[in-house]
Write a protein that holds these residues in place. Structure first.
Motif, PDB file in Angstrom:
ATOM      1  N   PRO A   6       0.820  -1.205   0.000  1.00 52.61           N
ATOM      2  CA  PRO A   6       0.000   0.000   0.000  1.00 52.61           C
ATOM      3  C   PRO A   6       0.860   1.264   0.000  1.00 52.61           C
ATOM      4  N   LEU A   7       0.215   2.375  -0.296  1.00 53.48           N
ATOM      5  CA  LEU A   7       0.841   3.685  -0.193  1.00 53.48           C
ATOM      6  C   LEU A   7       0.495   4.297   1.157  1.00 53.48           C
ATOM      7  N   LEU A   8       1.389   5.160   1.635  1.00 52.66           N
ATOM      8  CA  LEU A   8       1.163   5.928   2.851  1.00 52.66           C
ATOM      9  C   LEU A   8       1.338   7.395   2.505  1.00 52.66           C
ATOM     10  N   LEU A   9       0.587   8.260   3.177  1.00 53.33           N
ATOM     11  CA  LEU A   9       0.697   9.690   2.933  1.00 53.33           C
ATOM     12  C   LEU A   9       0.995  10.391   4.252  1.00 53.33           C
ATOM     13  N   THR A  10       2.044  11.220   4.237  1.00 53.54           N
ATOM     14  CA  THR A  10       2.433  11.983   5.416  1.00 53.54           C
ATOM     15  C   THR A  10       2.431  13.474   5.093  1.00 53.54           C
ATOM     16  N   LEU A  11       2.386  14.276   6.151  1.00 59.88           N
ATOM     17  CA  LEU A  11       2.544  15.718   5.999  1.00 59.88           C
ATOM     18  C   LEU A  11       4.032  16.032   6.045  1.00 59.88           C
ATOM     19  N   SER A  12       4.528  16.769   5.075  1.00 57.26           N
ATOM     20  CA  SER A  12       5.908  17.245   5.107  1.00 57.26           C
ATOM     21  C   SER A  12       5.949  18.469   6.007  1.00 57.26           C
ATOM     22  N   ILE A  13       7.016  18.563   6.810  1.00 62.40           N
ATOM     23  CA  ILE A  13       7.167  19.705   7.705  1.00 62.40           C
ATOM     24  C   ILE A  13       8.480  20.419   7.407  1.00 62.40           C
ATOM     25  N   ASP A  14       8.597  21.642   7.924  1.00 60.67           N
ATOM     26  CA  ASP A  14       9.787  22.437   7.653  1.00 60.67           C
ATOM     27  C   ASP A  14      11.053  21.721   8.133  1.00 60.67           C
ATOM     28  N   ALA A  15      12.180  22.049   7.511  1.00 62.83           N
ATOM     29  CA  ALA A  15      13.446  21.341   7.734  1.00 62.83           C
ATOM     30  C   ALA A  15      13.896  21.385   9.187  1.00 62.83           C
ATOM     31  N   ASP A  16      13.757  22.522   9.857  1.00 59.23           N
ATOM     32  CA  ASP A  16      14.179  22.616  11.262  1.00 59.23           C
ATOM     33  C   ASP A  16      13.361  21.684  12.148  1.00 59.23           C
ATOM     34  N   ALA A  17      12.060  21.655  11.944  1.00 57.06           N
ATOM     35  CA  ALA A  17      11.193  20.771  12.724  1.00 57.06           C
ATOM     36  C   ALA A  17      11.516  19.309  12.424  1.00 57.06           C
ATOM     37  N   GLN A  18      11.731  19.000  11.150  1.00 59.53           N
ATOM     38  CA  GLN A  18      12.063  17.625  10.778  1.00 59.53           C
ATOM     39  C   GLN A  18      13.350  17.174  11.473  1.00 59.53           C
ATOM     40  N   GLU A  19      14.345  18.039  11.468  1.00 59.77           N
ATOM     41  CA  GLU A  19      15.629  17.735  12.118  1.00 59.77           C
ATOM     42  C   GLU A  19      15.445  17.534  13.628  1.00 59.77           C
ATOM     43  N   TYR A  20      14.644  18.382  14.244  1.00 58.74           N
ATOM     44  CA  TYR A  20      14.379  18.297  15.682  1.00 58.74           C
ATOM     45  C   TYR A  20      13.736  16.956  16.046  1.00 58.74           C
ATOM     46  N   PHE A  21      12.666  16.602  15.343  1.00 56.37           N
ATOM     47  CA  PHE A  21      11.967  15.359  15.661  1.00 56.37           C
ATOM     48  C   PHE A  21      12.795  14.128  15.287  1.00 56.37           C
ATOM     49  N   ASN A  22      13.567  14.207  14.208  1.00 52.70           N
ATOM     50  CA  ASN A  22      14.458  13.097  13.854  1.00 52.70           C
ATOM     51  C   ASN A  22      15.484  12.857  14.959  1.00 52.70           C
ATOM     52  N   ALA A  23      16.037  13.942  15.510  1.00 48.49           N
ATOM     53  CA  ALA A  23      17.037  13.807  16.577  1.00 48.49           C
ATOM     54  C   ALA A  23      16.418  13.144  17.809  1.00 48.49           C
ATOM     55  N   LEU A  24      15.198  13.531  18.162  1.00 51.47           N
ATOM     56  CA  LEU A  24      14.525  12.905  19.298  1.00 51.47           C
ATOM     57  C   LEU A  24      14.247  11.426  19.027  1.00 51.47           C
ATOM     58  N   ARG A  25      13.813  11.143  17.826  1.00 55.27           N
ATOM     59  CA  ARG A  25      13.528   9.760  17.456  1.00 55.27           C
ATOM     60  C   ARG A  25      14.794   8.913  17.523  1.00 55.27           C
ATOM     61  N   LYS A  26      15.899   9.479  17.075  1.00 53.49           N
ATOM     62  CA  LYS A  26      17.180   8.758  17.118  1.00 53.49           C
ATOM     63  C   LYS A  26      17.600   8.482  18.569  1.00 53.49           C
ATOM     64  N   LEU A  27      17.314   9.421  19.453  1.00 53.75           N
ATOM     65  CA  LEU A  27      17.648   9.255  20.868  1.00 53.75           C
ATOM     66  C   LEU A  27      16.776   8.221  21.573  1.00 53.75           C
ATOM     67  N   TYR A  28      15.477   8.214  21.266  1.00 52.79           N
ATOM     68  CA  TYR A  28      14.535   7.479  22.098  1.00 52.79           C
ATOM     69  C   TYR A  28      13.850   6.280  21.454  1.00 52.79           C
ATOM     70  N   PHE A  29      13.909   6.153  20.168  1.00 49.82           N
ATOM     71  CA  PHE A  29      13.263   5.022  19.487  1.00 49.82           C
ATOM     72  C   PHE A  29      14.250   3.859  19.488  1.00 49.82           C
ATOM     73  N   PRO A  30      13.820   2.641  19.783  1.00 51.05           N
ATOM     74  CA  PRO A  30      14.775   1.513  19.754  1.00 51.05           C
ATOM     75  C   PRO A  30      15.462   1.432  18.385  1.00 51.05           C
ATOM     76  N   ALA A  31      16.779   1.463  18.387  1.00 47.75           N
ATOM     77  CA  ALA A  31      17.572   1.535  17.147  1.00 47.75           C
ATOM     78  C   ALA A  31      17.231   0.413  16.172  1.00 47.75           C
ATOM     79  N   GLU A  32      16.988  -0.779  16.678  1.00 44.31           N
ATOM     80  CA  GLU A  32      16.712  -1.927  15.801  1.00 44.31           C
ATOM     81  C   GLU A  32      15.345  -1.850  15.129  1.00 44.31           C
ATOM     82  N   ARG A  33      14.514  -0.922  15.580  1.00 48.38           N
ATOM     83  CA  ARG A  33      13.173  -0.757  14.994  1.00 48.38           C
ATOM     84  C   ARG A  33      12.996   0.602  14.315  1.00 48.38           C
ATOM     85  N   ASN A  34      14.029   1.422  14.333  1.00 48.87           N
ATOM     86  CA  ASN A  34      13.917   2.782  13.821  1.00 48.87           C
ATOM     87  C   ASN A  34      14.331   2.825  12.348  1.00 48.87           C
ATOM     88  N   PHE A  35      13.405   2.440  11.466  1.00 46.09           N
ATOM     89  CA  PHE A  35      13.657   2.415  10.018  1.00 46.09           C
ATOM     90  C   PHE A  35      13.358   3.757   9.359  1.00 46.09           C
TER      91      PHE A  35
END
Length: 169
Positions: A6-35
């Protein structure tokens, strides 16, 4: 017959916000499941064979401007933590696509949109609760910008990027 992804659709967000949330995800999401990068999901399962999906998205973004969203708080998702996002504009945009695509939608995508960005999932509930308390201690609401829509193909875990459609008006 092979089952198509299937296809998935997401909202694109500004680069600063994307970087911020990616950094948090990298810190707190289990690495083996963070695709995936951090994302704000709009639709979880759209039929890849429906050619009008792309033309519907193109028509919508052509007449839509970037818009502000309020990151209003944190939320427990049981085994993880997400940032709550609020926007009347996003709700209207989602409702419009939902109406156009109602015949194809799975039950989850027929529901009212609960906009959020998950930064932790698939952890012990106690670990999630601890992170929620830690992040909530000094949380202050902030704004981000919705810049367009991104289309993906689900591949059983990882997603294959198809295209980003930027808001242009």
């Amino acid at each position: 017959m092979d089952k198509q992804n299937p296809l998935l659709l997401t909202l694109s967000i500004d680069a600063d916000a994307q970087e911020y949330f990616n950094a948090l995800r990298k810190l707190y999401f289990p690495a083996e499941r963070n695709f995936l990068d951090a994302h704000l999901m709009l639709f979880h399962q759209l039929p890849i064979t429906e050619k009008s999906i792309i033309s519907d998205i193109e028509a919508l973004v052509k007449n839509h401007s970037p818009f502000t969203l309020q990151v209003s708080g944190l939320s427990s998702i049981g085994n993880g933590v997400a940032y709550k996002v609020e926007s009347a504009t996003l709700q209207k945009l989602h409702k419009r696509l939902q109406s156009q695509w109602m015949d194809w939608l799975i039950p989850q995508d027929k529901n009212k949109l609960w906009p959020h960005i998950t930064i932790q999932n698939k952890v012990n509930p106690t670990v999630a609760k601890d992170l929620l308390l830690k992040l909530a201690a000094d949380f202050e609401p902030f704004t981000i910008t919705g810049t367009g829509l991104s289309l993906w193909e689900y591949q059983g875990g990882p997603w294959k990027f198809i295209d980003t459609f930027n808001f242009t008006s």
